[in-house]
Design a protein around this motif. Structure first.
Motif, PDB file in Angstrom:
ATOM      1  N   LEU A  68      43.209  -9.689 -34.857  1.00 54.23           N
ATOM      2  CA  LEU A  68      42.038 -10.524 -35.153  1.00 54.23           C
ATOM      3  C   LEU A  68      40.733  -9.818 -34.814  1.00 54.23           C
ATOM      4  CD1 LEU A  68      42.577 -13.272 -36.447  1.00 54.23           C
ATOM      5  CD2 LEU A  68      44.490 -12.580 -35.026  1.00 54.23           C
ATOM      6  N   GLY A  69      40.785  -8.529 -34.573  1.00 54.67           N
ATOM      7  CA  GLY A  69      39.566  -7.770 -34.325  1.00 54.67           C
ATOM      8  C   GLY A  69      38.813  -7.460 -35.598  1.00 54.67           C
ATOM      9  N   GLY A  70      37.510  -7.242 -35.471  1.00 55.94           N
ATOM     10  CA  GLY A  70      36.685  -6.840 -36.594  1.00 55.94           C
ATOM     11  C   GLY A  70      36.040  -7.966 -37.371  1.00 55.94           C
ATOM     12  N   LEU A  71      36.277  -9.204 -36.962  1.00 54.97           N
ATOM     13  CA  LEU A  71      35.678 -10.328 -37.673  1.00 54.97           C
ATOM     14  C   LEU A  71      34.231 -10.525 -37.218  1.00 54.97           C
ATOM     15  CD1 LEU A  71      38.617 -12.900 -37.480  1.00 54.97           C
ATOM     16  CD2 LEU A  71      37.977 -11.455 -39.414  1.00 54.97           C
ATOM     17  N   PRO A  72      33.331 -10.862 -38.127  1.00 57.42           N
ATOM     18  CA  PRO A  72      31.929 -11.048 -37.752  1.00 57.42           C
ATOM     19  C   PRO A  72      31.728 -12.315 -36.928  1.00 57.42           C
ATOM     20  CG  PRO A  72      32.267 -11.703 -40.023  1.00 57.42           C
ATOM     21  CD  PRO A  72      33.553 -11.087 -39.571  1.00 57.42           C
ATOM     22  N   THR A  73      30.745 -12.287 -36.053  1.00 57.20           N
ATOM     23  CA  THR A  73      30.377 -13.467 -35.275  1.00 57.20           C
ATOM     24  C   THR A  73      28.974 -13.907 -35.670  1.00 57.20           C
ATOM     25  OG1 THR A  73      29.557 -12.079 -33.466  1.00 57.20           O
ATOM     26  CG2 THR A  73      31.837 -12.827 -33.322  1.00 57.20           C
ATOM     27  N   ARG A  74      28.666 -15.145 -35.342  1.00 52.42           N
ATOM     28  CA  ARG A  74      27.383 -15.713 -35.774  1.00 52.42           C
ATOM     29  C   ARG A  74      26.184 -15.012 -35.147  1.00 52.42           C
ATOM     30  NH1 ARG A  74      30.769 -20.356 -35.935  1.00 52.42           N
ATOM     31  NH2 ARG A  74      30.552 -20.675 -33.692  1.00 52.42           N
ATOM     32  N   ASP A  75      26.377 -14.308 -34.035  1.00 55.06           N
ATOM     33  CA  ASP A  75      25.251 -13.617 -33.391  1.00 55.06           C
ATOM     34  C   ASP A  75      25.105 -12.175 -33.851  1.00 55.06           C
ATOM     35  OD1 ASP A  75      27.403 -12.411 -32.185  1.00 55.06           O
ATOM     36  OD2 ASP A  75      26.882 -12.997 -30.136  1.00 55.06           O
ATOM     37  N   GLY A  76      25.834 -11.808 -34.900  1.00 54.50           N
ATOM     38  CA  GLY A  76      25.713 -10.461 -35.442  1.00 54.50           C
ATOM     39  C   GLY A  76      26.711  -9.465 -34.890  1.00 54.50           C
ATOM     40  N   GLY A  77      27.597  -9.907 -34.001  1.00 55.45           N
ATOM     41  CA  GLY A  77      28.589  -9.017 -33.420  1.00 55.45           C
ATOM     42  C   GLY A  77      29.900  -9.021 -34.193  1.00 55.45           C
ATOM     43  N   ARG A  78      30.938  -8.544 -33.552  1.00 56.95           N
ATOM     44  CA  ARG A  78      32.282  -8.496 -34.125  1.00 56.95           C
ATOM     45  C   ARG A  78      33.303  -8.845 -33.043  1.00 56.95           C
ATOM     46  NH1 ARG A  78      33.019  -7.581 -39.798  1.00 56.95           N
ATOM     47  NH2 ARG A  78      30.982  -6.818 -40.517  1.00 56.95           N
ATOM     48  N   THR A  79      34.415  -9.410 -33.462  1.00 64.88           N
ATOM     49  CA  THR A  79      35.500  -9.614 -32.508  1.00 64.88           C
ATOM     50  C   THR A  79      36.129  -8.262 -32.179  1.00 64.88           C
ATOM     51  OG1 THR A  79      37.017 -10.057 -34.353  1.00 64.88           O
ATOM     52  CG2 THR A  79      36.038 -11.963 -33.246  1.00 64.88           C
ATOM     53  N   ALA A  80      36.620  -8.140 -30.960  1.00 67.42           N
ATOM     54  CA  ALA A  80      37.189  -6.879 -30.492  1.00 67.42           C
ATOM     55  C   ALA A  80      38.628  -6.723 -30.964  1.00 67.42           C
ATOM     56  CB  ALA A  80      37.125  -6.818 -28.967  1.00 67.42           C
ATOM     57  N   SER A  81      39.002  -5.513 -31.334  1.00 68.13           N
ATOM     58  CA  SER A  81      40.382  -5.216 -31.697  1.00 68.13           C
ATOM     59  C   SER A  81      41.232  -5.095 -30.434  1.00 68.13           C
ATOM     60  CB  SER A  81      40.457  -3.918 -32.496  1.00 68.13           C
ATOM     61  OG  SER A  81      39.719  -4.026 -33.696  1.00 68.13           O
ATOM     62  N   GLY A  82      42.527  -5.313 -30.584  1.00 63.36           N
ATOM     63  CA  GLY A  82      43.439  -5.146 -29.467  1.00 63.36           C
ATOM     64  C   GLY A  82      43.348  -6.225 -28.413  1.00 63.36           C
ATOM     65  N   ARG A  83      42.814  -7.381 -28.759  1.00 62.52           N
ATOM     66  CA  ARG A  83      42.720  -8.496 -27.812  1.00 62.52           C
ATOM     67  C   ARG A  83      43.613  -9.665 -28.237  1.00 62.52           C
ATOM     68  NH1 ARG A  83      37.789  -7.463 -25.171  1.00 62.52           N
ATOM     69  NH2 ARG A  83      37.834  -5.205 -24.853  1.00 62.52           N
ATOM     70  N   LEU A  84      43.563 -10.022 -29.521  1.00 64.64           N
ATOM     71  CA  LEU A  84      44.319 -11.164 -30.025  1.00 64.64           C
ATOM     72  C   LEU A  84      45.022 -10.772 -31.318  1.00 64.64           C
ATOM     73  CD1 LEU A  84      45.157 -14.141 -30.039  1.00 64.64           C
ATOM     74  CD2 LEU A  84      42.950 -14.682 -31.105  1.00 64.64           C
ATOM     75  N   ILE A  85      46.336 -10.989 -31.335  1.00 62.06           N
ATOM     76  CA  ILE A  85      47.166 -10.656 -32.489  1.00 62.06           C
ATOM     77  C   ILE A  85      47.981 -11.880 -32.864  1.00 62.06           C
ATOM     78  CG2 ILE A  85      49.126  -9.239 -33.276  1.00 62.06           C
ATOM     79  CD1 ILE A  85      48.060  -7.063 -31.327  1.00 62.06           C
ATOM     80  N   ARG A  86      48.052 -12.194 -34.137  1.00 60.21           N
ATOM     81  CA  ARG A  86      48.846 -13.322 -34.618  1.00 60.21           C
ATOM     82  C   ARG A  86      50.086 -12.782 -35.319  1.00 60.21           C
ATOM     83  NH1 ARG A  86      45.563 -16.880 -38.577  1.00 60.21           N
ATOM     84  NH2 ARG A  86      47.636 -17.781 -38.876  1.00 60.21           N
ATOM     85  N   SER A  87      51.186 -13.559 -35.268  1.00 57.69           N
ATOM     86  CA  SER A  87      52.419 -13.029 -35.818  1.00 57.69           C
ATOM     87  C   SER A  87      53.398 -14.123 -36.199  1.00 57.69           C
ATOM     88  CB  SER A  87      53.089 -12.084 -34.810  1.00 57.69           C
ATOM     89  OG  SER A  87      54.280 -11.523 -35.333  1.00 57.69           O
ATOM     90  N   ASP A  88      54.360 -13.743 -37.045  1.00 56.63           N
ATOM     91  CA  ASP A  88      55.510 -14.584 -37.310  1.00 56.63           C
ATOM     92  C   ASP A  88      56.589 -14.291 -36.262  1.00 56.63           C
ATOM     93  OD1 ASP A  88      55.675 -12.031 -38.441  1.00 56.63           O
ATOM     94  OD2 ASP A  88      56.977 -12.636 -40.080  1.00 56.63           O
ATOM     95  N   ASN A  89      57.781 -14.819 -36.472  1.00 55.02           N
ATOM     96  CA  ASN A  89      58.914 -14.691 -35.565  1.00 55.02           C
ATOM     97  C   ASN A  89      59.147 -13.235 -35.126  1.00 55.02           C
ATOM     98  OD1 ASN A  89      61.648 -14.625 -34.566  1.00 55.02           O
ATOM     99  ND2 ASN A  89      62.020 -16.552 -35.611  1.00 55.02           N
ATOM    100  N   LEU A  90      59.381 -13.028 -33.840  1.00 59.03           N
ATOM    101  CA  LEU A  90      59.520 -11.682 -33.279  1.00 59.03           C
ATOM    102  C   LEU A  90      60.971 -11.270 -33.058  1.00 59.03           C
ATOM    103  CD1 LEU A  90      56.703 -11.949 -30.567  1.00 59.03           C
ATOM    104  CD2 LEU A  90      56.511 -10.946 -32.854  1.00 59.03           C
TER     105      LEU A  90
END
Length: 260
Positions: free
Chosen positions: A17-39
């Motif tokens: 979920l890194g790299g997404l724009p934020t309302r204040d002009g920033g970006r979400t950080a990579s390597g912090r939150l990952i979404r997934s299906d069954n592991l």
């Protein structure tokens, strides 16, 4: 957005979920939150990549106790450096049969009399997670905030339960609603492969065999509804968390963790 996919042999719906724009002009950080299906089907090489290359430290499992029991321990359970957290988003009601639990877990869009529900079903289903298991939603977000490395949040398909927790986290991070919706519907690119994986599983196969791929495909209005409801009721996910025991400092900690 598709460059955020994490391609592994043992799953089909994992992305950072890194790299997404934020309302204040920033970006979400990579390597912090990952979404997934069954592991459950990760190979040894997959496990090594997640732990050593991606830097995963915490696994947040949103499945029910029944799903966890039927599926058994997955390969990541053998990794001592990982911390596993189980926070089911579905409240158990007595001795429900497997089909009933699978229908809840997968948000099967048909009612007990066999009729199809309309699109509002999905929105109501997601809001039900917040109403029935606010403790689990808040606990999952707490793990994300405190994780020393990347936190992987997953359910079965990585779409509904995972989508709800991820939407709340991204809203706290300041990601605009349209970007949260865009991430949610990105799962549609992999929906056939996701269903293909789950069809062979005893916990999900029967329920999934009674519906089409389109009925399981993520629709924008589903996640839009939960974002609107949280915004109207609490001024956003941050307000929802404060109403459920978080301090302002706690909320800021999650926001900073996901964006700095």
């Amino acid at each position: 957005m598709t460059d955020r996919w994490i391609e592994l042999d043992g799953l089909v719906n994992m992305r950072d979920l890194g790299g997404l724009p934020t309302r204040d002009g920033g970006r979400t950080a990579s390597g912090r939150l990952i979404r997934s299906d069954n592991l459950q089907d990760l190979t040894d090489a997959d496990v090594t990549h997640l732990v050593h290359a991606v830097g995963v430290s915490d696994i947040i499992d949103l499945r029910t106790e029944v799903e966890v029991h039927l599926e058994g321990p997955g390969p990541l359970r053998r990794v001592e450096s990982l911390t596993h957290h189980h926070h089911s988003l579905i409240a158990a009601k007595g001795e429900e049969d497997l089909d009933a639990l699978a229908a809840k877990a997968l948000a099967v869009p048909w009612s007990p009399d066999g009729t199809r529900r309309d699109a509002s079903f999905w929105a109501e289903h997601y809001l039900g997670y917040l109403a029935a298991r606010p403790d689990s939603v808040a606990a999952a977000l707490r793990v994300i905030a405190d994780a020393p490395g990347a936190a992987v949040v997953h359910c079965a398909a990585g779409k509904d339960r995972t989508g709800t927790v991820v939407a709340m986290a991204l809203d706290v991070a300041g990601v605009p609603h349209e970007e949260i919706v865009a991430d949610y519907v990105l799962t549609a690119e992999r929906i056939e492969a996701i269903i293909g994986r789950l069809m062979s599983r005893p916990a999900y196969g029967h329920a999934l065999s009674q519906q089409s791929i389109d009925e399981q495909s993520p629709k924008p209005e589903s996640i839009e509804a939960i974002l609107r409801a949280v915004d109207a009721g609490w001024g956003g996910a941050a307000g929802w968390l404060r109403d459920h025991g978080w301090t302002t400092s706690d909320v800021e900690g999650l926001r900073h963790h996901l964006t700095r």
